[in-house]
Structures are given as structure tokens and as C-alpha cells.
Design a protein around this motif. Structure first.
Motif, PDB file in Angstrom:
ATOM      1  N   GLU A  34      12.993   4.337  -4.297  1.00  0.00           N
ATOM      2  CA  GLU A  34      13.705   4.732  -3.071  1.00  0.00           C
ATOM      3  C   GLU A  34      12.749   4.737  -1.871  1.00  0.00           C
ATOM      4  OE1 GLU A  34      16.218   8.504  -1.229  1.00  0.00           O
ATOM      5  OE2 GLU A  34      15.670   8.520  -3.344  1.00  0.00           O
ATOM      6  N   ASP A  35      11.547   5.281  -2.060  1.00  0.00           N
ATOM      7  CA  ASP A  35      10.549   5.262  -0.987  1.00  0.00           C
ATOM      8  C   ASP A  35      10.260   3.824  -0.550  1.00  0.00           C
ATOM      9  OD1 ASP A  35      10.176   8.058  -1.299  1.00  0.00           O
ATOM     10  OD2 ASP A  35       8.382   7.794  -2.542  1.00  0.00           O
ATOM     11  N   ARG A  36      10.046   2.946  -1.531  1.00  0.00           N
ATOM     12  CA  ARG A  36       9.669   1.560  -1.230  1.00  0.00           C
ATOM     13  C   ARG A  36      10.818   0.740  -0.652  1.00  0.00           C
ATOM     14  NH1 ARG A  36       7.248   2.789  -6.058  1.00  0.00           N
ATOM     15  NH2 ARG A  36       8.772   1.606  -7.258  1.00  0.00           N
ATOM     16  N   ALA A  37      12.036   1.280  -0.687  1.00  0.00           N
ATOM     17  CA  ALA A  37      13.196   0.596  -0.106  1.00  0.00           C
ATOM     18  C   ALA A  37      13.412   0.981   1.362  1.00  0.00           C
ATOM     19  CB  ALA A  37      14.452   0.919  -0.913  1.00  0.00           C
ATOM     20  N   ASP A  38      12.621   1.915   1.862  1.00  0.00           N
ATOM     21  CA  ASP A  38      12.765   2.336   3.261  1.00  0.00           C
ATOM     22  C   ASP A  38      12.477   1.156   4.189  1.00  0.00           C
ATOM     23  OD1 ASP A  38      11.591   3.488   5.906  1.00  0.00           O
ATOM     24  OD2 ASP A  38      12.614   5.188   4.968  1.00  0.00           O
ATOM     25  N   PRO A  39      13.333   0.905   5.176  1.00  0.00           N
ATOM     26  CA  PRO A  39      13.162  -0.275   6.030  1.00  0.00           C
ATOM     27  C   PRO A  39      12.118  -0.130   7.139  1.00  0.00           C
ATOM     28  CG  PRO A  39      15.116   0.923   6.701  1.00  0.00           C
ATOM     29  CD  PRO A  39      14.581   1.612   5.466  1.00  0.00           C
ATOM     30  N   SER A  40      11.408   0.964   7.193  1.00  0.00           N
ATOM     31  CA  SER A  40      10.409   1.193   8.248  1.00  0.00           C
ATOM     32  C   SER A  40       9.445   0.015   8.361  1.00  0.00           C
ATOM     33  CB  SER A  40       9.620   2.461   7.941  1.00  0.00           C
ATOM     34  OG  SER A  40       8.480   2.544   8.788  1.00  0.00           O
ATOM     35  N   PRO A  41       9.033  -0.344   9.573  1.00  0.00           N
ATOM     36  CA  PRO A  41       8.035  -1.405   9.723  1.00  0.00           C
ATOM     37  C   PRO A  41       6.674  -1.011   9.143  1.00  0.00           C
ATOM     38  CG  PRO A  41       8.504  -0.386  11.844  1.00  0.00           C
ATOM     39  CD  PRO A  41       9.487   0.175  10.867  1.00  0.00           C
ATOM     40  N   TYR A  42       6.497   0.258   8.797  1.00  0.00           N
ATOM     41  CA  TYR A  42       5.262   0.714   8.161  1.00  0.00           C
ATOM     42  C   TYR A  42       5.274   0.487   6.647  1.00  0.00           C
ATOM     43  CZ  TYR A  42       3.628   2.731  12.487  1.00  0.00           C
ATOM     44  OH  TYR A  42       3.180   2.884  13.765  1.00  0.00           O
ATOM     45  N   MET A  67       0.841  -1.191   0.000  1.00  0.00           N
ATOM     46  CA  MET A  67       0.000   0.000   0.000  1.00  0.00           C
ATOM     47  C   MET A  67       0.880   1.246   0.000  1.00  0.00           C
ATOM     48  SD  MET A  67      -3.192  -0.985   0.124  1.00  0.00           S
ATOM     49  CE  MET A  67      -3.860  -2.636   0.149  1.00  0.00           C
ATOM     50  N   ASP A  68       0.696   2.092  -1.006  1.00  0.00           N
ATOM     51  CA  ASP A  68       1.499   3.312  -1.092  1.00  0.00           C
ATOM     52  C   ASP A  68       1.272   4.224   0.112  1.00  0.00           C
ATOM     53  OD1 ASP A  68       2.656   2.486  -3.453  1.00  0.00           O
ATOM     54  OD2 ASP A  68       1.405   3.728  -4.731  1.00  0.00           O
ATOM     55  N   HIS A  90       7.503  -5.412   4.380  1.00  0.00           N
ATOM     56  CA  HIS A  90       7.094  -6.223   5.535  1.00  0.00           C
ATOM     57  C   HIS A  90       5.692  -6.782   5.324  1.00  0.00           C
ATOM     58  CE1 HIS A  90      10.605  -4.711   7.649  1.00  0.00           C
ATOM     59  NE2 HIS A  90      10.263  -3.500   7.245  1.00  0.00           N
ATOM     60  N   LYS A  91       5.544  -8.072   5.563  1.00  0.00           N
ATOM     61  CA  LYS A  91       4.242  -8.721   5.427  1.00  0.00           C
ATOM     62  C   LYS A  91       3.318  -8.308   6.561  1.00  0.00           C
ATOM     63  CE  LYS A  91       4.573 -12.925   2.792  1.00  0.00           C
ATOM     64  NZ  LYS A  91       4.402 -14.356   2.788  1.00  0.00           N
ATOM     65  N   GLY A  92       2.050  -8.372   6.268  1.00  0.00           N
ATOM     66  CA  GLY A  92       1.036  -8.089   7.273  1.00  0.00           C
ATOM     67  C   GLY A  92       0.777  -6.605   7.423  1.00  0.00           C
ATOM     68  N   LEU A  93      -0.017  -6.313   8.433  1.00  0.00           N
ATOM     69  CA  LEU A  93      -0.342  -4.922   8.723  1.00  0.00           C
ATOM     70  C   LEU A  93       0.839  -4.219   9.368  1.00  0.00           C
ATOM     71  CD1 LEU A  93      -3.914  -5.463  10.195  1.00  0.00           C
ATOM     72  CD2 LEU A  93      -3.366  -4.332   8.030  1.00  0.00           C
ATOM     73  N   PRO A  94       0.938  -2.904   9.194  1.00  0.00           N
ATOM     74  CA  PRO A  94       1.980  -2.162   9.902  1.00  0.00           C
ATOM     75  C   PRO A  94       1.699  -2.186  11.411  1.00  0.00           C
ATOM     76  CG  PRO A  94       0.559  -0.656   8.687  1.00  0.00           C
ATOM     77  CD  PRO A  94       0.125  -2.044   8.336  1.00  0.00           C
ATOM     78  N   TYR A 131       3.481   7.249   4.722  1.00  0.00           N
ATOM     79  CA  TYR A 131       3.567   7.459   6.172  1.00  0.00           C
ATOM     80  C   TYR A 131       4.998   7.202   6.656  1.00  0.00           C
ATOM     81  CZ  TYR A 131       2.629   7.039  11.150  1.00  0.00           C
ATOM     82  OH  TYR A 131       2.647   7.199  12.517  1.00  0.00           O
ATOM     83  N   ALA A 132       5.579   6.123   6.191  1.00  0.00           N
ATOM     84  CA  ALA A 132       6.926   5.736   6.626  1.00  0.00           C
ATOM     85  C   ALA A 132       7.972   6.786   6.271  1.00  0.00           C
ATOM     86  CB  ALA A 132       7.316   4.385   6.013  1.00  0.00           C
ATOM     87  N   VAL A 133       7.853   7.373   5.097  1.00  0.00           N
ATOM     88  CA  VAL A 133       8.880   8.326   4.638  1.00  0.00           C
ATOM     89  C   VAL A 133       8.468   9.783   4.831  1.00  0.00           C
ATOM     90  CG1 VAL A 133       9.834   6.666   2.988  1.00  0.00           C
ATOM     91  CG2 VAL A 133       8.135   8.341   2.196  1.00  0.00           C
ATOM     92  N   GLY A 134       7.277  10.013   5.391  1.00  0.00           N
ATOM     93  CA  GLY A 134       6.822  11.374   5.641  1.00  0.00           C
ATOM     94  C   GLY A 134       6.481  12.148   4.387  1.00  0.00           C
TER      95      GLY A 134
END
Length: 135
Positions: free
Chosen positions: A55-63, A36-37, A68-72, A42-45
Motif C-alpha cells: 500500500e505504501d509503495r502504491a502511493d502516487p507521490s512524486p517522491y 528506495m524505501d 517514478h523513475k529518477g530522483l524525487p 517520506y511520501a507517506v509520512g
């Protein structure tokens, strides 16, 4: 609450929210990444754009639901009543994909197959080409 927050962040039309809920639950049931974009934004502000970059989608945030699988781990927005209702009462569908093909009108298309989804993404890309700087 987390699912409702994603729903509220993904689509503008309340009538589309139960279908987005269905897509989320269908993806979770099949062990698919949510991708989900809105969670990446949210993860990258990031705000004001409808797309994400590699680059945005490579951010390691759990969000980041591309990584990451599943819900944030928690909500990404403050969902309203219609998004909460949609999370509790998803549409009965086999849809696994959706894309807003016209961000101005909120026209969102849902698909059960990747082939159908790719055709919808092509419509979105056409809209982006006709509206430079909007995507």
C-alpha cells in the motif's frame, strides 16, 4: 542535495554511504527505478519502520521511487556532511542493490546481481523473524 538526503535516510553508518551513492548512480545510469524505501516513507509520512508495505509503495507521490523513475523532486531529509561527501564521491562499484540485514547494528550488504541481493534479503527476513515488531 536530493541524493545526499536519500543516502542519509537509507543507512546509519557513514562508511556505507559512498556505496549507497554508487548504487543510486548505477541505477540511474541503467535507467532502473531507485526503489528506495526512505523516499516512500517520506511520501507517506511513515517513520519508525525499516520496511514499506504494498500500500505504501502504491502511493502516487512524486517522491515514491517505486512508481517514478529518477530522483524525487527534492530532498527527503537534511543530510549531514558525510552523506553530502558520499553523494559527491561515490564508491567505485558495480553494485545495484543493498539491504540493511541487521537494523540494530546497521550491517548493510551490497550486491551487483539480483541473485546476490535476494540472498541478502533472506538474511534481513531472518533478522525480522527473530525480532518481531521491528520490521
Amino acid at each position: 542535495m536530493t541524493t545526499a538526503s536519500i543516502i542519509a535516510s537509507e543507512v546509519t553508518k557513514p562508511e556505507d554511504q559512498p556505496m549507497v551513492a554508487s548504487v543510486i548512480y548505477n541505477r540511474l545510469a541503467q535507467g532502473m527505478m531507485l526503489e528506495m524505501d526512505s523516499t516512500v516513507h517520506y511520501a507517506v509520512g511513515k517513520s519508525g519502520k525499516v520496511t514499506t508495505t504494498a500500500e505504501d509503495r502504491a502511493d502516487p507521490s512524486p517522491y515514491n521511487t517505486y512508481m517514478h523513475k529518477g530522483l524525487p523532486p527534492g530532498p527527503i531529509s537534511n543530510p549531514g556532511r558525510t552523506a553530502l561527501a558520499a553523494a559527491l564521491n561515490p564508491a567505485d562499484s558495480d553494485a545495484l542493490f543493498f539491504v540493511t540485514v541487521n537494523p540494530e547494528t546497521g550491517d548493510t550488504r551490497f550486491a551487483a546481481t539480483l541473485e546476490e541481493h535476494n540472498a541478502n534479503v533472506a538474511l534481513f527476513r531472518q533478522w525480522c523473524s527473530a525480532n518481531p515488531g521491528s520490521c
